[in-house]
Design an enzyme around this catalytic site. Structure first.
Site, PDB file in Angstrom:
ATOM      1  N   GLY A   1      39.580  42.203  39.458  1.00  0.00           N
ATOM      2  CA  GLY A   1      39.011  41.143  40.276  1.00  0.00           C
ATOM      3  C   GLY A   1      37.551  40.860  39.970  1.00  0.00           C
ATOM      4  O   GLY A   1      37.150  39.693  39.839  1.00  0.00           O
ATOM      5  N   GLY A   2      36.740  41.903  39.857  1.00  0.00           N
ATOM      6  CA  GLY A   2      35.330  41.709  39.551  1.00  0.00           C
ATOM      7  C   GLY A   2      35.126  41.088  38.184  1.00  0.00           C
ATOM      8  O   GLY A   2      34.280  40.198  38.006  1.00  0.00           O
ATOM      9  N   SER A   3      35.915  41.545  37.208  1.00  0.00           N
ATOM     10  CA  SER A   3      35.830  40.983  35.856  1.00  0.00           C
ATOM     11  C   SER A   3      36.259  39.525  35.845  1.00  0.00           C
ATOM     12  O   SER A   3      35.664  38.687  35.153  1.00  0.00           O
ATOM     13  CB  SER A   3      36.702  41.791  34.895  1.00  0.00           C
ATOM     14  OG  SER A   3      36.220  43.113  34.752  1.00  0.00           O
ATOM     15  N   ALA A   4      37.304  39.198  36.616  1.00  0.00           N
ATOM     16  CA  ALA A   4      37.773  37.812  36.687  1.00  0.00           C
ATOM     17  C   ALA A   4      36.707  36.915  37.297  1.00  0.00           C
ATOM     18  O   ALA A   4      36.485  35.791  36.828  1.00  0.00           O
ATOM     19  CB  ALA A   4      39.057  37.739  37.509  1.00  0.00           C
TER      20      ALA A   4
ATOM     21  N   ALA B   1      38.567  46.864  43.691  1.00  0.00           N
ATOM     22  CA  ALA B   1      38.683  48.243  43.192  1.00  0.00           C
ATOM     23  C   ALA B   1      40.134  48.705  43.200  1.00  0.00           C
ATOM     24  O   ALA B   1      40.465  49.792  43.667  1.00  0.00           O
ATOM     25  CB  ALA B   1      37.817  49.187  44.031  1.00  0.00           C
ATOM     26  N   ALA B   2      41.010  47.860  42.642  1.00  0.00           N
ATOM     27  CA  ALA B   2      42.440  48.122  42.732  1.00  0.00           C
ATOM     28  C   ALA B   2      43.144  48.133  41.389  1.00  0.00           C
ATOM     29  O   ALA B   2      44.363  48.238  41.332  1.00  0.00           O
ATOM     30  CB  ALA B   2      43.103  47.072  43.637  1.00  0.00           C
TER      31      ALA B   2
ATOM     32  N   ASP C   1      36.917  44.273  30.478  1.00  0.00           N
ATOM     33  CA  ASP C   1      38.013  43.360  30.811  1.00  0.00           C
ATOM     34  C   ASP C   1      37.589  41.902  30.826  1.00  0.00           C
ATOM     35  O   ASP C   1      38.436  41.000  30.868  1.00  0.00           O
ATOM     36  CB  ASP C   1      38.595  43.711  32.191  1.00  0.00           C
ATOM     37  CG  ASP C   1      39.453  44.961  32.175  1.00  0.00           C
ATOM     38  OD1 ASP C   1      39.820  45.407  31.068  1.00  0.00           O
ATOM     39  OD2 ASP C   1      39.745  45.483  33.263  1.00  0.00           O
TER      40      ASP C   1
ATOM     41  N   PRO D   1      42.573  41.980  45.579  1.00  0.00           N
ATOM     42  CA  PRO D   1      42.068  43.224  46.171  1.00  0.00           C
ATOM     43  C   PRO D   1      40.983  43.856  45.298  1.00  0.00           C
ATOM     44  O   PRO D   1      41.054  43.810  44.068  1.00  0.00           O
ATOM     45  CB  PRO D   1      43.317  44.118  46.232  1.00  0.00           C
ATOM     46  CG  PRO D   1      44.458  43.158  46.269  1.00  0.00           C
ATOM     47  CD  PRO D   1      44.043  42.000  45.416  1.00  0.00           C
TER      48      PRO D   1
ATOM     49  N   LYS E   1      44.583  40.340  36.694  1.00  0.00           N
ATOM     50  CA  LYS E   1      45.365  40.812  35.539  1.00  0.00           C
ATOM     51  C   LYS E   1      46.111  42.075  35.936  1.00  0.00           C
ATOM     52  O   LYS E   1      45.682  42.848  36.791  1.00  0.00           O
ATOM     53  CB  LYS E   1      44.460  41.054  34.324  1.00  0.00           C
ATOM     54  CG  LYS E   1      43.417  42.155  34.468  1.00  0.00           C
ATOM     55  CD  LYS E   1      43.910  43.546  34.112  1.00  0.00           C
ATOM     56  CE  LYS E   1      42.869  44.599  34.421  1.00  0.00           C
ATOM     57  NZ  LYS E   1      43.412  45.975  34.341  1.00  0.00           N
TER      58      LYS E   1
END
Length: 305
Positions: free
Chosen positions: A114-117, A109-110, A149, A107, A14
Protein backbone atom coordinates in the site's frame (compact mmCIF):
# COMPACT_ATOMS: atom_id res chain seq x y z
CA UNK A 1 -1.59 33.85 -10.44
CA UNK A 2 -0.99 30.37 -11.78
CA UNK A 3 -4.07 28.15 -11.94
CA UNK A 4 -4.29 25.17 -9.61
CA UNK A 5 -4.19 21.86 -11.51
CA UNK A 6 -5.62 18.56 -10.32
CA UNK A 7 -4.96 14.89 -10.97
CA UNK A 8 -6.78 11.88 -9.51
CA UNK A 9 -4.61 8.76 -9.40
CA UNK A 10 -5.25 5.09 -8.55
CA UNK A 11 -2.76 3.28 -6.32
CA UNK A 12 -3.19 -0.46 -6.87
CA UNK A 13 -2.45 -3.10 -4.25
CA UNK A 14 -0.17 -5.98 -5.21
CA UNK A 15 -0.15 -9.61 -4.17
CA UNK A 16 2.69 -12.12 -4.37
CA UNK A 17 1.53 -15.34 -5.98
CA UNK A 18 5.08 -16.71 -5.74
CA UNK A 19 7.77 -15.50 -3.34
CA UNK A 20 11.14 -17.10 -2.58
CA UNK A 21 14.29 -15.81 -0.88
CA UNK A 22 17.25 -16.82 -3.03
CA UNK A 23 20.14 -15.38 -1.01
CA UNK A 24 21.51 -12.67 1.25
CA UNK A 25 23.87 -9.95 0.05
CA UNK A 26 26.87 -8.76 2.10
CA UNK A 27 24.93 -5.60 3.00
CA UNK A 28 22.19 -7.71 4.57
CA UNK A 29 19.59 -7.25 1.82
CA UNK A 30 17.83 -10.41 0.70
CA UNK A 31 17.55 -11.35 -2.95
CA UNK A 32 14.16 -12.54 -4.11
CA UNK A 33 12.35 -14.32 -6.88
CA UNK A 34 8.74 -13.27 -6.93
CA UNK A 35 5.63 -13.04 -9.08
CA UNK A 36 3.80 -9.78 -8.44
CA UNK A 37 0.21 -9.25 -9.48
CA UNK A 38 -1.59 -5.91 -9.32
CA UNK A 39 -5.23 -6.09 -8.24
CA UNK A 40 -8.19 -3.74 -8.36
CA UNK A 41 -8.13 -3.06 -4.61
CA UNK A 42 -6.80 0.50 -4.56
CA UNK A 43 -6.16 3.70 -2.69
CA UNK A 44 -7.06 6.94 -4.46
CA UNK A 45 -4.85 10.03 -4.44
CA UNK A 46 -6.01 13.47 -5.51
CA UNK A 47 -3.11 15.82 -6.23
CA UNK A 48 -3.48 19.60 -6.38
CA UNK A 49 -0.54 21.58 -7.76
CA UNK A 50 -0.16 25.33 -7.92
CA UNK A 51 3.00 26.76 -9.40
CA UNK A 52 4.60 29.55 -7.41
CA UNK A 53 7.54 31.88 -7.62
CA UNK A 54 11.09 30.99 -6.55
CA UNK A 55 12.20 27.50 -5.59
CA UNK A 56 10.28 26.80 -2.37
CA UNK A 57 8.15 23.66 -2.46
CA UNK A 58 5.33 23.17 0.04
CA UNK A 59 3.80 19.71 0.42
CA UNK A 60 0.63 19.10 2.42
CA UNK A 61 -0.90 15.63 2.88
CA UNK A 62 -4.35 14.76 4.23
CA UNK A 63 -6.12 11.41 4.57
CA UNK A 64 -9.64 10.17 5.20
CA UNK A 65 -8.28 7.88 7.93
CA UNK A 66 -6.93 9.49 11.12
CA UNK A 67 -4.56 6.59 11.84
CA UNK A 68 -2.49 7.27 8.69
CA UNK A 69 0.55 9.52 9.34
CA UNK A 70 0.49 12.61 7.16
CA UNK A 71 3.86 14.14 8.03
CA UNK A 72 7.01 14.31 5.90
CA UNK A 73 7.87 10.70 6.79
CA UNK A 74 4.95 9.38 4.74
CA UNK A 75 6.14 7.83 1.47
CA UNK A 76 3.83 10.15 -0.45
CA UNK A 77 5.70 13.23 0.79
CA UNK A 78 9.06 11.54 0.35
CA UNK A 79 8.23 10.54 -3.23
CA UNK A 80 7.19 14.09 -4.11
CA UNK A 81 10.37 15.49 -2.58
CA UNK A 82 12.45 12.92 -4.48
CA UNK A 83 10.88 13.90 -7.80
CA UNK A 84 11.49 17.61 -7.22
CA UNK A 85 15.08 16.81 -6.19
CA UNK A 86 15.58 14.87 -9.43
CA UNK A 87 14.31 17.87 -11.37
CA UNK A 88 16.77 20.11 -9.54
CA UNK A 89 19.58 17.73 -10.47
CA UNK A 90 18.60 18.25 -14.11
CA UNK A 91 18.77 22.02 -13.69
CA UNK A 92 15.00 22.65 -13.50
CA UNK A 93 13.83 24.98 -10.74
CA UNK A 94 10.29 24.62 -9.44
CA UNK A 95 8.43 26.44 -6.73
CA UNK A 96 4.86 25.95 -5.62
CA UNK A 97 2.44 24.10 -3.40
CA UNK A 98 1.46 20.43 -3.74
CA UNK A 99 -1.56 19.20 -1.79
CA UNK A 100 -2.37 15.50 -1.74
CA UNK A 101 -5.50 13.89 -0.34
CA UNK A 102 -5.37 10.13 0.24
CA UNK A 103 -8.44 7.91 0.35
CA UNK A 104 -7.16 4.74 2.01
CA UNK A 105 -8.54 1.28 1.21
CA UNK A 106 -5.44 -0.94 1.13
CA UNK A 107 -4.67 -2.34 4.60
CA UNK A 108 -1.46 -0.93 6.04
CA UNK A 109 1.65 -2.99 6.88
CA UNK A 110 -0.05 -6.06 5.45
CA UNK A 111 2.18 -7.26 2.63
CA UNK A 112 0.02 -5.61 -0.04
CA UNK A 113 2.38 -2.79 -0.99
CA UNK A 114 0.00 0.00 0.00
CA UNK A 115 2.70 2.51 0.90
CA UNK A 116 4.65 1.71 -2.26
CA UNK A 117 1.50 2.05 -4.37
CA UNK A 118 0.78 5.47 -2.85
CA UNK A 119 4.36 6.61 -3.56
CA UNK A 120 4.09 5.34 -7.15
CA UNK A 121 0.79 7.16 -7.68
CA UNK A 122 2.41 10.34 -6.36
CA UNK A 123 5.32 10.02 -8.79
CA UNK A 124 3.03 9.34 -11.76
CA UNK A 125 0.50 12.03 -10.88
CA UNK A 126 3.07 14.73 -10.17
CA UNK A 127 4.99 13.83 -13.31
CA UNK A 128 1.77 14.32 -15.28
CA UNK A 129 1.05 17.66 -13.59
CA UNK A 130 4.54 18.90 -14.48
CA UNK A 131 4.28 17.97 -18.15
CA UNK A 132 5.97 14.53 -18.12
CA UNK A 133 9.60 15.52 -17.56
CA UNK A 134 10.42 11.88 -16.70
CA UNK A 135 9.90 8.62 -18.56
CA UNK A 136 8.42 5.58 -16.83
CA UNK A 137 11.91 4.11 -16.47
CA UNK A 138 13.14 7.32 -14.86
CA UNK A 139 10.23 7.33 -12.42
CA UNK A 140 11.15 3.77 -11.46
CA UNK A 141 14.74 4.84 -10.85
CA UNK A 142 13.52 7.60 -8.54
CA UNK A 143 11.12 5.27 -6.77
CA UNK A 144 13.45 2.34 -6.13
CA UNK A 145 15.56 4.54 -3.86
CA UNK A 146 12.53 4.77 -1.58
CA UNK A 147 11.28 1.18 -1.80
CA UNK A 148 11.92 -1.94 -3.86
CA UNK A 149 8.21 -2.45 -4.70
CA UNK A 150 7.71 1.07 -6.07
CA UNK A 151 8.94 0.35 -9.64
CA UNK A 152 6.37 -2.44 -10.00
CA UNK A 153 3.64 -0.17 -8.63
CA UNK A 154 4.65 2.57 -11.08
CA UNK A 155 4.35 0.16 -14.00
CA UNK A 156 0.97 -1.11 -12.80
CA UNK A 157 -0.31 2.49 -12.92
CA UNK A 158 1.24 3.38 -16.30
CA UNK A 159 -0.08 0.17 -17.86
CA UNK A 160 3.38 -1.27 -18.52
CA UNK A 161 2.89 -4.35 -16.38
CA UNK A 162 0.12 -5.57 -14.07
CA UNK A 163 1.92 -8.90 -13.54
CA UNK A 164 5.69 -9.20 -13.47
CA UNK A 165 8.59 -11.34 -12.35
CA UNK A 166 10.75 -9.60 -9.76
CA UNK A 167 14.36 -10.44 -8.97
CA UNK A 168 17.19 -8.76 -7.08
CA UNK A 169 15.70 -7.05 -4.04
CA UNK A 170 12.46 -6.83 -6.02
CA UNK A 171 13.48 -4.04 -8.38
CA UNK A 172 14.62 -6.11 -11.40
CA UNK A 173 11.40 -6.62 -13.34
CA UNK A 174 10.34 -8.47 -16.46
CA UNK A 175 6.95 -9.13 -18.00
CA UNK A 176 5.13 -12.25 -16.84
CA UNK A 177 1.71 -13.84 -17.39
CA UNK A 178 -0.91 -12.95 -14.82
CA UNK A 179 -3.90 -14.42 -13.06
CA UNK A 180 -6.88 -14.88 -15.35
CA UNK A 181 -9.02 -11.73 -15.46
CA UNK A 182 -12.11 -13.93 -15.12
CA UNK A 183 -11.07 -14.97 -11.60
CA UNK A 184 -12.17 -13.22 -8.43
CA UNK A 185 -10.00 -12.43 -5.45
CA UNK A 186 -10.79 -12.03 -1.79
CA UNK A 187 -8.15 -10.08 0.13
CA UNK A 188 -8.32 -9.90 3.92
CA UNK A 189 -6.10 -8.98 6.84
CA UNK A 190 -6.72 -9.91 10.45
CA UNK A 191 -4.90 -10.25 13.73
CA UNK A 192 -1.51 -9.04 14.88
CA UNK A 193 0.63 -7.38 12.26
CA UNK A 194 3.89 -8.80 10.93
CA UNK A 195 7.08 -6.77 10.89
CA UNK A 196 8.96 -7.43 7.66
CA UNK A 197 12.40 -7.18 9.37
CA UNK A 198 11.19 -9.69 11.97
CA UNK A 199 10.05 -12.09 9.25
CA UNK A 200 13.42 -11.85 7.48
CA UNK A 201 15.26 -12.45 10.76
CA UNK A 202 13.20 -15.58 11.33
CA UNK A 203 14.07 -16.83 7.86
CA UNK A 204 17.76 -16.15 8.53
CA UNK A 205 17.61 -17.96 11.87
CA UNK A 206 16.12 -21.02 10.20
CA UNK A 207 18.51 -20.80 7.26
CA UNK A 208 15.72 -20.57 4.71
CA UNK A 209 17.18 -20.06 1.23
CA UNK A 210 15.30 -21.53 -1.73
CA UNK A 211 18.16 -22.91 -3.81
CA UNK A 212 15.81 -24.49 -6.36
CA UNK A 213 13.65 -21.38 -6.74
CA UNK A 214 14.33 -20.88 -10.47
CA UNK A 215 13.17 -24.40 -11.27
CA UNK A 216 10.07 -24.26 -9.10
CA UNK A 217 9.25 -20.80 -10.46
CA UNK A 218 9.24 -22.13 -14.02
CA UNK A 219 6.77 -24.79 -12.86
CA UNK A 220 4.67 -22.00 -11.36
CA UNK A 221 4.72 -20.01 -14.61
CA UNK A 222 3.63 -23.09 -16.56
CA UNK A 223 0.73 -23.57 -14.15
CA UNK A 224 -0.18 -19.90 -14.48
CA UNK A 225 -0.25 -20.14 -18.27
CA UNK A 226 -2.36 -23.31 -18.13
CA UNK A 227 -5.14 -21.47 -16.31
CA UNK A 228 -5.90 -24.62 -14.29
CA UNK A 229 -6.52 -23.52 -10.69
CA UNK A 230 -5.50 -26.84 -9.13
CA UNK A 231 -2.11 -26.77 -10.90
CA UNK A 232 -1.58 -23.17 -9.85
CA UNK A 233 -2.44 -23.96 -6.22
CA UNK A 234 0.18 -26.70 -6.18
CA UNK A 235 2.87 -24.50 -7.75
CA UNK A 236 2.23 -21.25 -5.87
CA UNK A 237 4.60 -20.57 -2.97
CA UNK A 238 5.45 -18.06 -0.25
CA UNK A 239 8.56 -18.75 1.83
CA UNK A 240 7.37 -16.48 4.65
CA UNK A 241 4.50 -18.82 5.47
CA UNK A 242 7.07 -21.15 7.08
CA UNK A 243 7.84 -18.65 9.82
CA UNK A 244 4.67 -16.57 10.04
CA UNK A 245 1.96 -19.23 10.30
CA UNK A 246 3.44 -20.75 13.44
CA UNK A 247 3.63 -17.34 15.11
CA UNK A 248 0.37 -15.78 13.89
CA UNK A 249 -2.50 -18.23 14.30
CA UNK A 250 -4.97 -15.67 12.89
CA UNK A 251 -3.26 -15.95 9.50
CA UNK A 252 -3.75 -19.73 9.39
CA UNK A 253 -7.37 -19.31 10.54
CA UNK A 254 -7.98 -16.85 7.72
CA UNK A 255 -6.43 -19.20 5.15
CA UNK A 256 -8.59 -22.06 6.42
CA UNK A 257 -11.73 -19.91 6.21
CA UNK A 258 -11.05 -19.04 2.56
CA UNK A 259 -10.33 -22.65 1.68
CA UNK A 260 -13.60 -23.74 3.29
CA UNK A 261 -15.41 -21.01 1.35
CA UNK A 262 -14.29 -22.58 -1.92
CA UNK A 263 -11.09 -20.74 -2.85
CA UNK A 264 -8.99 -22.75 -5.30
CA UNK A 265 -5.78 -21.02 -4.22
CA UNK A 266 -5.07 -19.44 -0.84
CA UNK A 267 -1.79 -17.72 -0.12
CA UNK A 268 -0.28 -15.17 2.22
CA UNK A 269 0.97 -12.05 0.41
CA UNK A 270 4.45 -10.69 1.09
CA UNK A 271 5.47 -11.20 4.70
CA UNK A 272 1.82 -11.04 5.72
CA UNK A 273 -0.43 -10.95 7.57
CA UNK A 274 -2.73 -10.35 4.59
CA UNK A 275 -4.18 -13.40 2.83
CA UNK A 276 -5.75 -13.69 -0.60
CA UNK A 277 -7.99 -16.36 -2.04
CA UNK A 278 -8.64 -17.03 -5.73
CA UNK A 279 -12.22 -17.94 -6.68
CA UNK A 280 -13.62 -18.98 -10.03
CA UNK A 281 -17.17 -17.85 -9.17
CA UNK A 282 -18.09 -14.35 -8.04
CA UNK A 283 -20.90 -15.70 -5.88
CA UNK A 284 -18.47 -17.85 -3.86
CA UNK A 285 -16.08 -14.93 -3.47
CA UNK A 286 -18.87 -12.60 -2.31
CA UNK A 287 -20.13 -15.17 0.20
CA UNK A 288 -16.59 -15.44 1.57
CA UNK A 289 -16.35 -11.66 1.95
CA UNK A 290 -19.73 -11.52 3.69
CA UNK A 291 -18.83 -14.36 6.07
CA UNK A 292 -15.52 -12.74 7.03
CA UNK A 293 -17.17 -9.37 7.62
CA UNK A 294 -19.74 -11.01 9.87
CA UNK A 295 -16.79 -12.13 12.00
CA UNK A 296 -15.49 -8.58 12.12
CA UNK A 297 -12.68 -9.25 9.63
CA UNK A 298 -12.20 -6.56 6.95
CA UNK A 299 -12.32 -8.26 3.54
CA UNK A 300 -12.29 -6.98 -0.02
CA UNK A 301 -13.60 -8.46 -3.26
CA UNK A 302 -11.39 -7.49 -6.20
CA UNK A 303 -10.04 -8.68 -9.55
CA UNK A 304 -6.60 -9.16 -11.11
CA UNK A 305 -5.62 -6.22 -13.32
Amino acid sequence: MNARETRCMPAYAKINTYLAVTGVRPNGYHTLLSHMQAVSLQDTLTLYWQRGEGDKIEIHLSCDRPDVPTDEHNLICRAARALFAALTDLGHVYGGCLEVHLEKQIPMAAGLGGGSADAAATLCGLNDLLGHPFSTDALCEIGVKLGADIPFCVRSITGDGASMTARGIGEVLEAAPGLLPTWYLVVACHGEGVSTPWAYRRLDEEGVVDADAESSYQTFLSALISGVPAQLANASYNCFERVVLSARSAVQDLMDAMTQAGATLVRMSGSGPSVFGVFELESDAQQCVDALKQKGIPAHLCRPL
